[in-house]
Write an enzyme that holds these catalytic residues in place. Structure first.
Site, PDB file in Angstrom:
ATOM      1  CG  LEU A 207      -4.670   7.712  -8.518  1.00 24.87           C
ATOM      2  CD1 LEU A 207      -6.024   7.501  -9.172  1.00 24.87           C
ATOM      3  CD2 LEU A 207      -4.295   9.189  -8.524  1.00 24.87           C
ATOM      4  CG  HIS A 208      -4.065   0.779  -8.139  1.00 26.78           C
ATOM      5  ND1 HIS A 208      -5.211   0.887  -7.390  1.00 26.78           N
ATOM      6  CD2 HIS A 208      -4.156  -0.402  -8.800  1.00 26.78           C
ATOM      7  CE1 HIS A 208      -5.948  -0.186  -7.567  1.00 26.78           C
ATOM      8  NE2 HIS A 208      -5.346  -0.986  -8.424  1.00 26.78           N
ATOM      9  NE  ARG A 209      -9.737  -0.503 -10.436  1.00 23.74           N
ATOM     10  CZ  ARG A 209      -9.937  -1.771 -10.780  1.00 23.74           C
ATOM     11  NH1 ARG A 209      -9.611  -2.187 -11.987  1.00 23.74           N
ATOM     12  NH2 ARG A 209     -10.458  -2.624  -9.923  1.00 23.74           N
TER      13      ARG A 209
END
Length: 354
Positions: A207-209
């Site tokens: 999870l990074h956007r």
């Protein structure tokens, strides 16, 4: 006459992976001279240097050390640094990958300095201009002279936009990289044993956007979704530095989820090979899950990789079920995209010189 030179601009984890696949072929053929510039967009060791070490990417010719800050500030500083490099050592072409700020900066530099631009992974569209990545893709494609598309859908997007550059369909270079990682991870990773996951059902989650981490209400809903998955199986979440900072600032602690530090490339692929499902907002990992024959849930409201959904391997987290029976995706090619790309670049630059 010496071999033509290309300046390859990278800055983020997905670009290191693709660059490694292409650089291996460039080195083996000797038909091109490559100068790798690392912008520094990903500066954490676990997100940057470890990939250069593991994948044997040539040491960057220059490292700009530009990381952190907003999109405009970061891209502006990259433009300044890249322009000075191009002035001092003018390459025959500039090559960029994907859709990051480093991609955008490389594309604008090439256009301003009147140097042919080559875009690998061209033509992808989410049709969501609220995403910074979508803007970066559109600009890079419009400024390019040579576009390498991974799928027929990406070619169609470019044709519909009236793009007049040279367009080549080569398959997905991520497939080349994944085949290499599959082979290497068997002997170079012990992460499944280290995390005591052997014989257990588990999900690999990333999870990074910015679209997820910068919207607190949306982020909390995604965390709740991940927590729900954790009721059925172990969820392993290697945490991106940006996401870790947001979690810390907002006191977010996902219940039942095993949060760990970012992992190296081979460790990620070892986990992907052993997991039951991938849960991610990464574009690359949607395809890597398919290459490993693992179903994927994408933590976004749309995806550029529409064929993964059409082929039944992927679904959006907002959907309740898979949309189609699982089948092979022929568009992604045979794992030889890098060889095709090098051959096309050699021909293209040969024509430019003649």
């Amino acid at each position: 006459m010496s071999a033509p030179s290309i300046m390859t601009i990278v800055g983020a984890r997905p670009q290191f992976i693709k660059a490694a696949a292409l650089s291996r072929v460039i080195q083996s053929t000797g038909q091109l001279r490559e100068y790798i510039v690392h912008t520094g967009q990903h500066f954490d060791d676990n997100m940057s240097e470890i990939f250069f070490r593991e994948l044997s990417i040539p040491v960057p010719w220059r490292h700009l050390g530009i990381g952190g800050g907003g999109h405009g500030a970061m891209t502006g500083r990259m433009l300044i640094g890249l322009e000075e490099l191009v002035k001092s050592d003018r390459p025959d072409a500039i090559l960029v990958y994907g859709d990051t700020n480093s991609t955008l900066a490389g594309a604008i530099t090439a256009a301003k300095m009147q140097i042919p631009l080559i875009h690998v992974e061209a033509g992808l569209r989410s049709f969501n201009r609220a995403m910074p990545e979508e803007i970066n893709r559109l600009i890079a494609d419009q400024l390019s002279s040579l576009l390498f598309c991974p799928t027929e859908a990406s070619v169609t997007n470019l044709r519909n936009e009236g793009n007049g550059a040279q367009i080549e369909t080569v398959g997905d270079i991520n497939f080349d990289a994944t085949l290499f990682a599959m082979q290497q991870s068997r002997s170079r990773s012990e992460i499944v044993e280290t995390l005591e996951l052997s014989g257990k059902r588990f999900a690999l989650c990333t999870l990074h956007r910015a679209e997820n981490t910068d919207d607190l209400d949306r982020l909390n809903k995604i965390v709740q979704f991940i927590e729900h998955q954790a009721k059925e199986l172990n969820v392993i979440l290697p945490l991106h530095p940006r996401t870790r900072a947001v979690f810390k600032a907002n006191h977010i602690v996902p219940k039942g989820v095993r949060v760990i530090d970012p992992l190296g490339y081979f460790d990620i692929h070892a986990l992907m090979a052993g997991c039951d499902i991938v849960i991610t907002d990464s574009g690359g990992m949607q395809k890597e899950a398919y290459f490993h024959a693992r179903p994927c849930i994408t933590l976004r409201d749309e995806t550029e990789w529409v064929e993964t959904i059409q082929a039944g391997w992927n679904r959006l987290w907002t959907e309740d079920d898979w949309s189609a029976p699982r089948r092979t995706i022929h568009d992604y090619g045979d794992g030889k995209a890098a060889n095709k790309i090098v051959n096309h670049i050699v021909d293209f630059l040969g024509n430019c010189r003649s």
